[in-house]
Design a protein around this motif. Sequence first.
Motif, PDB file in Angstrom:
ATOM      1  N   SER A  72     -18.494  92.455  52.986  1.00 25.25           N
ATOM      2  CA  SER A  72     -19.777  92.986  52.536  1.00 25.25           C
ATOM      3  C   SER A  72     -20.244  92.165  51.346  1.00 25.25           C
ATOM      4  CB  SER A  72     -19.669  94.467  52.150  1.00 25.25           C
ATOM      5  OG  SER A  72     -18.803  94.632  51.040  1.00 25.25           O
ATOM      6  N   ARG A  73     -21.538  92.206  51.133  1.00 18.59           N
ATOM      7  CA  ARG A  73     -22.130  91.458  50.017  1.00 18.59           C
ATOM      8  C   ARG A  73     -22.993  92.411  49.209  1.00 18.59           C
ATOM      9  NH1 ARG A  73     -27.016  88.658  49.164  1.00 18.59           N
ATOM     10  NH2 ARG A  73     -26.839  86.822  47.824  1.00 18.59           N
ATOM     11  N   ILE A  74     -22.741  92.468  47.907  1.00 15.65           N
ATOM     12  CA  ILE A  74     -23.519  93.313  47.009  1.00 15.65           C
ATOM     13  C   ILE A  74     -24.279  92.404  46.053  1.00 15.65           C
ATOM     14  CG2 ILE A  74     -23.471  95.240  45.383  1.00 15.65           C
ATOM     15  CD1 ILE A  74     -20.636  95.848  46.380  1.00 15.65           C
ATOM     16  N   GLN A  75     -25.599  92.444  46.133  1.00 12.57           N
ATOM     17  CA  GLN A  75     -26.413  91.654  45.211  1.00 12.57           C
ATOM     18  C   GLN A  75     -26.638  92.479  43.944  1.00 12.57           C
ATOM     19  OE1 GLN A  75     -27.654  88.343  45.561  1.00 12.57           O
ATOM     20  NE2 GLN A  75     -27.882  88.759  43.366  1.00 12.57           N
ATOM     21  N   PHE A  76     -26.004  92.077  42.866  1.00 10.21           N
ATOM     22  CA  PHE A  76     -26.110  92.846  41.621  1.00 10.21           C
ATOM     23  C   PHE A  76     -27.438  92.537  40.931  1.00 10.21           C
ATOM     24  CE2 PHE A  76     -21.838  93.670  42.548  1.00 10.21           C
ATOM     25  CZ  PHE A  76     -21.375  94.684  41.725  1.00 10.21           C
ATOM     26  N   ARG A 102     -19.774 106.164  52.390  1.00 10.87           N
ATOM     27  CA  ARG A 102     -19.118 105.015  51.759  1.00 10.87           C
ATOM     28  C   ARG A 102     -20.106 103.910  51.392  1.00 10.87           C
ATOM     29  NH1 ARG A 102     -13.271 103.842  54.500  1.00 10.87           N
ATOM     30  NH2 ARG A 102     -12.385 105.929  54.217  1.00 10.87           N
ATOM     31  N   GLY A 103     -19.852 103.296  50.240  1.00 11.16           N
ATOM     32  CA  GLY A 103     -20.666 102.176  49.809  1.00 11.16           C
ATOM     33  C   GLY A 103     -20.085 100.862  50.287  1.00 11.16           C
ATOM     34  N   PRO A 104     -20.727  99.754  49.962  1.00 13.27           N
ATOM     35  CA  PRO A 104     -20.274  98.440  50.429  1.00 13.27           C
ATOM     36  C   PRO A 104     -18.937  97.993  49.840  1.00 13.27           C
ATOM     37  CG  PRO A 104     -22.103  98.225  48.885  1.00 13.27           C
ATOM     38  CD  PRO A 104     -21.988  99.675  49.210  1.00 13.27           C
ATOM     39  N   ILE A 105     -18.423  98.723  48.844  1.00 13.45           N
ATOM     40  CA  ILE A 105     -17.134  98.348  48.270  1.00 13.45           C
ATOM     41  C   ILE A 105     -16.007  98.574  49.271  1.00 13.45           C
ATOM     42  CG2 ILE A 105     -16.479 100.570  47.271  1.00 13.45           C
ATOM     43  CD1 ILE A 105     -16.169  97.117  45.583  1.00 13.45           C
ATOM     44  N   PHE A 106     -16.277  99.382  50.309  1.00 13.40           N
ATOM     45  CA  PHE A 106     -15.259  99.669  51.324  1.00 13.40           C
ATOM     46  C   PHE A 106     -15.259  98.572  52.386  1.00 13.40           C
ATOM     47  CE2 PHE A 106     -15.828 103.714  49.290  1.00 13.40           C
ATOM     48  CZ  PHE A 106     -14.563 104.300  49.324  1.00 13.40           C
ATOM     49  N   ALA A 107     -14.658  97.449  52.045  1.00 16.30           N
ATOM     50  CA  ALA A 107     -14.528  96.318  52.969  1.00 16.30           C
ATOM     51  C   ALA A 107     -13.286  95.523  52.575  1.00 16.30           C
ATOM     52  CB  ALA A 107     -15.774  95.435  52.921  1.00 16.30           C
ATOM     53  N   ALA A 112     -19.290  90.283  45.276  1.00 22.13           N
ATOM     54  CA  ALA A 112     -20.128  90.878  44.231  1.00 22.13           C
ATOM     55  C   ALA A 112     -20.949  89.749  43.611  1.00 22.13           C
ATOM     56  CB  ALA A 112     -19.259  91.574  43.188  1.00 22.13           C
ATOM     57  N   ASP A 113     -22.125  89.525  44.175  1.00 22.91           N
ATOM     58  CA  ASP A 113     -22.918  88.350  43.812  1.00 22.91           C
ATOM     59  C   ASP A 113     -23.668  88.569  42.500  1.00 22.91           C
ATOM     60  OD1 ASP A 113     -23.617  85.771  44.292  1.00 22.91           O
ATOM     61  OD2 ASP A 113     -25.111  86.204  45.830  1.00 22.91           O
ATOM     62  N   VAL A 150     -12.045  91.528  45.845  1.00 20.30           N
ATOM     63  CA  VAL A 150     -13.392  91.397  45.298  1.00 20.30           C
ATOM     64  C   VAL A 150     -13.566  89.949  44.819  1.00 20.30           C
ATOM     65  CG1 VAL A 150     -15.001  92.082  43.478  1.00 20.30           C
ATOM     66  CG2 VAL A 150     -13.563  93.805  44.584  1.00 20.30           C
ATOM     67  N   VAL A 151     -14.554  89.274  45.391  1.00 24.69           N
ATOM     68  CA  VAL A 151     -14.922  87.937  44.943  1.00 24.69           C
ATOM     69  C   VAL A 151     -16.239  88.071  44.192  1.00 24.69           C
ATOM     70  CG1 VAL A 151     -15.448  85.565  45.603  1.00 24.69           C
ATOM     71  CG2 VAL A 151     -13.777  86.870  46.922  1.00 24.69           C
ATOM     72  N   ALA A 152     -16.169  88.038  42.880  1.00 27.54           N
ATOM     73  CA  ALA A 152     -17.376  88.207  42.057  1.00 27.54           C
ATOM     74  C   ALA A 152     -17.873  86.843  41.592  1.00 27.54           C
ATOM     75  CB  ALA A 152     -17.073  89.087  40.849  1.00 27.54           C
TER      76      ALA A 152
END
Length: 324
Positions: A72-76, A102-107, A112-113, A150-152
């Motif tokens: 998943s990809r989260i655009q901060f 569930r949010g995108p953290i469940f992957a 975490a862009d 988590v790849v931030a």
Amino acid sequence: MTMTREQAVWFADVFGRLVSNVERVVFGKTHVVKLAFTTLLSEGHLLLEDSPGTGKTSLARAMAQTVQGTSSRIQFTPDLLPGDVTGMSIYDQKQGVFEFHRGPIFASIVLADEINRASPKTQSALLEVMEEGRVTIDGATHGVGRPFLVVATQNPIEQAGTYRLPEAQLDRFMMKASLGYPDRSSTIAILEGAATRTHDSTIPAVVTSANIVEMADLARTVHVGHAVLDYVADIVDATRSAVEVRLGASVRGAVALVRTSKTWAAAQGRHFVTPDDVKTLAENVLAHRLVLDPEAEFDGVTAASVIGQILLETPPPTDRAQAG
């Protein structure tokens, strides 16, 4: 139980296939790809500080495809809320109960862009899940499962509208690395495939998520001699006493250095850690945890240079039997 030579050979073979598979998408960055998989198999998290367009998203997607996991990809952004990351409880009128979504953290692998663009409150939503692998919402705990990485990313150039990551959160990242721009031959290889959009690229899975969990458990059994543990302790102690440093590496940093060294040793086909494993990973594991003295920073001192000097001044174990 300690890893055997045969298990170390098998581990190194699979690790090499994982790296080679990702390199079909991410060109010319073998060392960084190895660091990323070392972080995954050490059950930590990775911080990539890099300019836009260097392949950070491609790396995360390729890793997820390689281990047959979810991504998943989260655009901060400044308006991102904690619930947008972890998920939230929504009232179901038919059932008359709150249901957790569930949010995108469940992957398996979460990108975490531009994490430093979100507010400190939203950044703090990652603290529990990165440390404990679970999310607590309304008193109920939800595990994210294994593997979990988590790849931030954060852009070191553009600082307008960003929030600096607090030391407590930086300490949650097992490693910090930088992809950087590709060399000329890698750039040409990328241009040759320019007709295919990056997000359309797919690569076959090499192993299952269950295999990754098995490898992570196996990496923990790599032998670390007392002399090597003393060496790690000496390095960490030196970061705390260095005149350029206001806050040295934490105990969590020391543990991370040992855990990643175990995985790195297994990736080289060894069932024991050597001082060279520690030296190879020390900068990536420890540098981002240091808080430098403002005067030292003004004079051009960097955390990486401090770690480099400490490695030069800290003698490694010389007895081969003790080191292994």
